[in-house]
Design a protein around this motif. Structure first.
Motif, PDB file in Angstrom:
ATOM      1  N   GLY A  21      -1.621  -4.843   4.348  1.00  0.00           N
ATOM      2  CA  GLY A  21      -0.983  -3.978   5.325  1.00  0.00           C
ATOM      3  C   GLY A  21      -1.940  -3.775   6.491  1.00  0.00           C
ATOM      4  N   ARG A  22      -1.471  -3.061   7.516  1.00  0.00           N
ATOM      5  CA  ARG A  22      -2.321  -2.895   8.701  1.00  0.00           C
ATOM      6  C   ARG A  22      -3.300  -1.736   8.567  1.00  0.00           C
ATOM      7  N   ARG A  23      -2.971  -0.720   7.756  1.00  0.00           N
ATOM      8  CA  ARG A  23      -3.812   0.489   7.690  1.00  0.00           C
ATOM      9  C   ARG A  23      -4.803   0.387   6.530  1.00  0.00           C
ATOM     10  N   GLN A  24      -6.077   0.202   6.891  1.00  0.00           N
ATOM     11  CA  GLN A  24      -7.122   0.018   5.873  1.00  0.00           C
ATOM     12  C   GLN A  24      -7.206   1.214   4.927  1.00  0.00           C
ATOM     13  N   GLY A  45      12.279   9.410  -1.416  1.00  0.00           N
ATOM     14  CA  GLY A  45      10.843   9.587  -1.203  1.00  0.00           C
ATOM     15  C   GLY A  45      10.167   8.438  -0.498  1.00  0.00           C
ATOM     16  N   THR A  46      10.914   7.667   0.277  1.00  0.00           N
ATOM     17  CA  THR A  46      10.316   6.528   0.992  1.00  0.00           C
ATOM     18  C   THR A  46      10.410   6.744   2.506  1.00  0.00           C
ATOM     19  N   ALA A  47       9.523   6.037   3.215  1.00  0.00           N
ATOM     20  CA  ALA A  47       9.566   6.091   4.678  1.00  0.00           C
ATOM     21  C   ALA A  47      10.908   5.577   5.171  1.00  0.00           C
ATOM     22  N   GLY A  81       0.799  -1.227   0.000  1.00  0.00           N
ATOM     23  CA  GLY A  81       0.000   0.000   0.000  1.00  0.00           C
ATOM     24  C   GLY A  81       0.826   1.269   0.000  1.00  0.00           C
ATOM     25  N   SER A  82       2.132   1.164   0.272  1.00  0.00           N
ATOM     26  CA  SER A  82       2.936   2.386   0.364  1.00  0.00           C
ATOM     27  C   SER A  82       4.352   2.153  -0.149  1.00  0.00           C
ATOM     28  N   GLY A  83       5.050   3.254  -0.394  1.00  0.00           N
ATOM     29  CA  GLY A  83       6.484   3.240  -0.690  1.00  0.00           C
ATOM     30  C   GLY A  83       6.882   2.322  -1.835  1.00  0.00           C
TER      31      GLY A  83
HETATM   32  P1  NAP Z   1       7.123   1.621   3.893  1.00  0.00           P
HETATM   33  O1  NAP Z   1       6.406   2.490   2.912  1.00  0.00           O
HETATM   34  O2  NAP Z   1       6.970   1.931   5.336  1.00  0.00           O
HETATM   35  O3  NAP Z   1       6.735   0.110   3.605  1.00  0.00           O
HETATM   36  C1  NAP Z   1       6.524  -0.845   4.583  1.00  0.00           C
HETATM   37  C2  NAP Z   1       5.168  -1.447   4.334  1.00  0.00           C
HETATM   38  O4  NAP Z   1       5.038  -2.604   5.165  1.00  0.00           O
HETATM   39  C3  NAP Z   1       4.020  -0.508   4.670  1.00  0.00           C
HETATM   40  O5  NAP Z   1       3.065  -0.516   3.631  1.00  0.00           O
HETATM   41  C4  NAP Z   1       3.426  -1.099   5.947  1.00  0.00           C
HETATM   42  O6  NAP Z   1       2.017  -0.898   5.992  1.00  0.00           O
HETATM   43  C5  NAP Z   1       3.769  -2.568   5.796  1.00  0.00           C
HETATM   44  N1  NAP Z   1       3.909  -3.219   7.102  1.00  0.00           N
HETATM   45  C6  NAP Z   1       4.737  -2.893   8.102  1.00  0.00           C
HETATM   46  N2  NAP Z   1       4.552  -3.688   9.161  1.00  0.00           N
HETATM   47  C7  NAP Z   1       3.589  -4.554   8.797  1.00  0.00           C
HETATM   48  C8  NAP Z   1       2.933  -5.622   9.466  1.00  0.00           C
HETATM   49  N3  NAP Z   1       3.264  -5.948  10.718  1.00  0.00           N
HETATM   50  N4  NAP Z   1       1.979  -6.312   8.811  1.00  0.00           N
HETATM   51  C9  NAP Z   1       1.637  -5.974   7.536  1.00  0.00           C
HETATM   52  N5  NAP Z   1       2.213  -4.977   6.858  1.00  0.00           N
HETATM   53  C10 NAP Z   1       3.165  -4.270   7.489  1.00  0.00           C
HETATM   54  O7  NAP Z   1       8.700   1.623   3.626  1.00  0.00           O
HETATM   55  P2  NAP Z   1       9.666   1.489   2.345  1.00  0.00           P
HETATM   56  O8  NAP Z   1      10.811   2.366   2.648  1.00  0.00           O
HETATM   57  O9  NAP Z   1       8.943   1.644   1.075  1.00  0.00           O
HETATM   58  O10 NAP Z   1      10.190  -0.024   2.505  1.00  0.00           O
HETATM   59  C11 NAP Z   1       9.677  -1.108   1.729  1.00  0.00           C
HETATM   60  C12 NAP Z   1      10.657  -2.276   1.766  1.00  0.00           C
HETATM   61  O11 NAP Z   1      11.915  -1.908   1.174  1.00  0.00           O
HETATM   62  C13 NAP Z   1      10.983  -2.810   3.157  1.00  0.00           C
HETATM   63  O12 NAP Z   1      11.103  -4.226   3.089  1.00  0.00           O
HETATM   64  C14 NAP Z   1      12.323  -2.207   3.454  1.00  0.00           C
HETATM   65  O13 NAP Z   1      13.070  -2.930   4.391  1.00  0.00           O
HETATM   66  C15 NAP Z   1      12.967  -2.242   2.066  1.00  0.00           C
HETATM   67  N6  NAP Z   1      14.071  -1.293   1.893  1.00  0.00           N
HETATM   68  C16 NAP Z   1      13.793   0.026   1.770  1.00  0.00           C
HETATM   69  C17 NAP Z   1      14.840   0.914   1.528  1.00  0.00           C
HETATM   70  C18 NAP Z   1      14.573   2.381   1.332  1.00  0.00           C
HETATM   71  O14 NAP Z   1      15.493   3.153   0.988  1.00  0.00           O
HETATM   72  N7  NAP Z   1      13.364   2.838   1.521  1.00  0.00           N
HETATM   73  C19 NAP Z   1      16.163   0.450   1.443  1.00  0.00           C
HETATM   74  C20 NAP Z   1      16.402  -0.920   1.613  1.00  0.00           C
HETATM   75  C21 NAP Z   1      15.351  -1.782   1.821  1.00  0.00           C
HETATM   76  P3  NAP Z   1       1.229  -0.710   7.391  1.00  0.00           P
HETATM   77  O15 NAP Z   1       2.072   0.177   8.242  1.00  0.00           O
HETATM   78  O16 NAP Z   1      -0.091  -0.142   6.992  1.00  0.00           O
HETATM   79  O17 NAP Z   1       1.099  -2.091   7.976  1.00  0.00           O
END
Ligand code: NAP
Ligand code: COA
Length: 300
Positions: free
Chosen positions: A50-53, A203-205, A28-30
């Protein structure tokens, strides 16, 4: 240039995943959202979790506006029942499941001595146990589809070590291990299991939370880009298009691998000598070394 370059057009046919159904945890995000979007734009029907509907609802609306058949199913990847329900709903709505992307993860900066056991456990449970639990739940449907693909979104944190992320480094190391184990065990069922290890993605969390830089997206991108050999942070598209490749028939002989998509970021170290001074310093050292008899031809 520190911002990611604008995405180019896809090098893949837009029907390369036609007829396929994909489930993306954290879709749903990122990064997960862009993976979902690109799988959809290449023909797949998509299910995001994901957790947020509200996040799921908004994302499904945006996907539908681009002509992508999408379903959002709420739940927590730490719960086996939720993972099984996601698969059940995916198959119920779209009739099959071909692709699982394990993208859900949690992370934060914490010094190891200040990190509680529960903090460590929480990240292990979301990233590692969640990847296993969702994969196990998807297995019967992937096997029935007769040729599935699992893609685990990892990181490069544990190649060497990363400050203040002992929990996430351990969790992603275990994810990479799972990628290899499941590839070995599930190859016989036509299921390929691979990973993608993203570098810093603008632009990611993840980047906003972990870069340790105060300021908006531009300030974060600029500070982080200084330590990336290609000179800029990545775009979500860079990870998403790698996922399209790994899910496609073009990757039919690739399994058990984790593709690093990071602009060589994890290899970066500050140079011992600045570029402009290398030749002078090296030749000077060479001359001094020969003069003292410590260099040149060995004396027997
Ligand atoms: P993000 O937008 O926060 O993505 C994380 C997602 O996981 C969210 O949609 C979140 O949704 C979901 N999530 C978290 N806890 C959960 C749970 N307990 N059950 C179900 N869903 C859950 O962050 P992002 O930066 O795009 O990261 C995405 C992936 O890329 C991750 O695996 C991260 O480790 C990897 N990564 C990112 C980077 C970077 O630069 N951003 C670099 C290396 C690796 P809810 O909160 O709604 O549950
Ligand atoms: N520093 C140190 N410990 C922290 C922390 C931080 N910044 N944030 C959370 N923790 C600890 C909590 O204190 C708690 O431990 P305790 O019970 O010993 O106090 C434990 O972690 C669990 O925290 P909680 O908030 O209950 O977990 P949650 O399940 O609601 O959320 C997180 C999980 C903490 C990973 C949260 O950041 C999250 O939901 N992240 C998803 C999105 C994300 O991180 N995206 C980035 C890309 S991976």
């Amino acid at each position: 240039m520190s911002a990611p370059p604008q995405p180019t057009v896809s090098p893949f046919r837009n029907n390369v995943l036609a007829g396929k159904v994909a489930l993306i945890t954290g879709g749903g995000s990122g990064i997960g959202y862009e993976i979902t979007r690109q799988l959809g734009l290449h023909g797949a029907k998509v299910v995001i979790t994901g957790r947020r509907q509200q996040v799921l609802t908004d994302s499904c609306e945006a996907l539908a506006a681009e002509g992508i058949a999408a379903l959002g199913v709420q739940g927590d990847v730490r719960k086996a029942d939720d993972c099984e329900r996601w698969v059940h709903e995916a198959v119920g709505r779209f009739g099959r499941l071909d692709i699982l992307v394990n993208c859900a993860a949690g992370n934060f900066l914490a010094a190891a001595e200040e990190l509680s056991a529960n903090g460590f456990r929480t990240v292990m449970e979301i990233d590692t146990l969640g990847t296993f639990t969702a994969s196990r739940a998807a297995f019967p449907a992937l096997r029935s589809a007769g040729g599935g693909a699992v893609i685990n979104i990892s990181a490069t944190l544990h190649y060497g070590a990363t400050w203040w992320q002992a929990h996430a480094s351990a969790a992603k190391a275990a994810v990479d291990s799972l990628t290899r184990s499941l590839a070995v065990e599930w190859g016989a069922f036509g299921i390929r299991v691979n990973g993608i290890a993203p570098g810093p993605i603008g632009g990611t969390a993840g980047l906003q939370k972990l870069a340790g830089v105060n300021g908006g997206e531009e300030a974060v991108n600029k500070a982080v880009a200084a330590c990336i050999p290609v000179g800029h942070v990545g775009a979500r598209w860079d990870i998403a298009i790698a996922a399209v490749f790994l899910a496609s028939p073009a990757a039919r002989f690739i399994s058990g691998d984790t593709l690093v998509v990071d602009g060589a970021a994890w290899l970066w170290r500050p140079p011992a000598v600045p570029r402009g001074a290398v030749s002078r310093a090296s030749r000077g050292a060479e001359a001094a070394s020969r003069a003292t008899g410590l260099g040149g031809k060995a004396k027997l």
